[in-house]
Design a protein around this motif. Structure first.
Motif: not given
Length: 132
Positions: A29, A32-33, A36-39, A42-43
């Motif tokens: 995960q 994947d994060a 997806a360039n999660k902030g 989220d990370i």
């Protein structure tokens, strides 16, 4: 970039194997994060969950090592303590760097390499202890 579970990782204790799969899923995960360039938020949540889950898992795993008098018990505990200390260092660095892709990639590689090597090098020794 994701880790794949395989039968060589089996410890002989279904509860531990399920938890190892969960830890692998959590690291996947994270990958994947990152992709997806999660902030950072989220990370950060994924890393916090991973630390809490690892702590809980390590306690359960160490109890099984003790129950079956596995000769690798002391090594297992030592590696767990070292992992948690390193994980906290990485979390602290994450708080300073945020969701920088290069930094997070190195975190993912370090954590996933440790987990796979630990399972295959230490945890699987439990199978032999159970079989005795």
């Amino acid at each position: 970039m994701n880790i794949a579970w395989n039968s060589l990782m089996t410890t002989g204790v279904p509860e531990l194997d399920d938890q190892h799969r969960d830890l692998i899923d959590t690291l996947n995960q994270l990958a994947d994060a990152m992709s997806a360039n999660k902030g950072s938020q989220d990370i950060g949540k994924i890393l916090t969950f991973a630390e809490e889950y690892a702590q809980s898992h390590f306690q359960i795993e160490e109890a099984y090592f003790k129950k079956y008098a596995c000769p690798a018990s002391a090594q297992n505990q030592q590696e767990h303590a070292q992992f948690l200390a390193r994980f906290r260092e990485l979390q602290s660095q994450f708080e300073q760097h945020g969701a920088d892709f290069k930094f997070l990639s190195s975190v993912y590689r370090e954590l996933s390499n440790w987990l796979v090597h630990h399972i295959l090098g230490v945890d699987v020794q439990l199978r032999d202890a159970i079989g005795k």
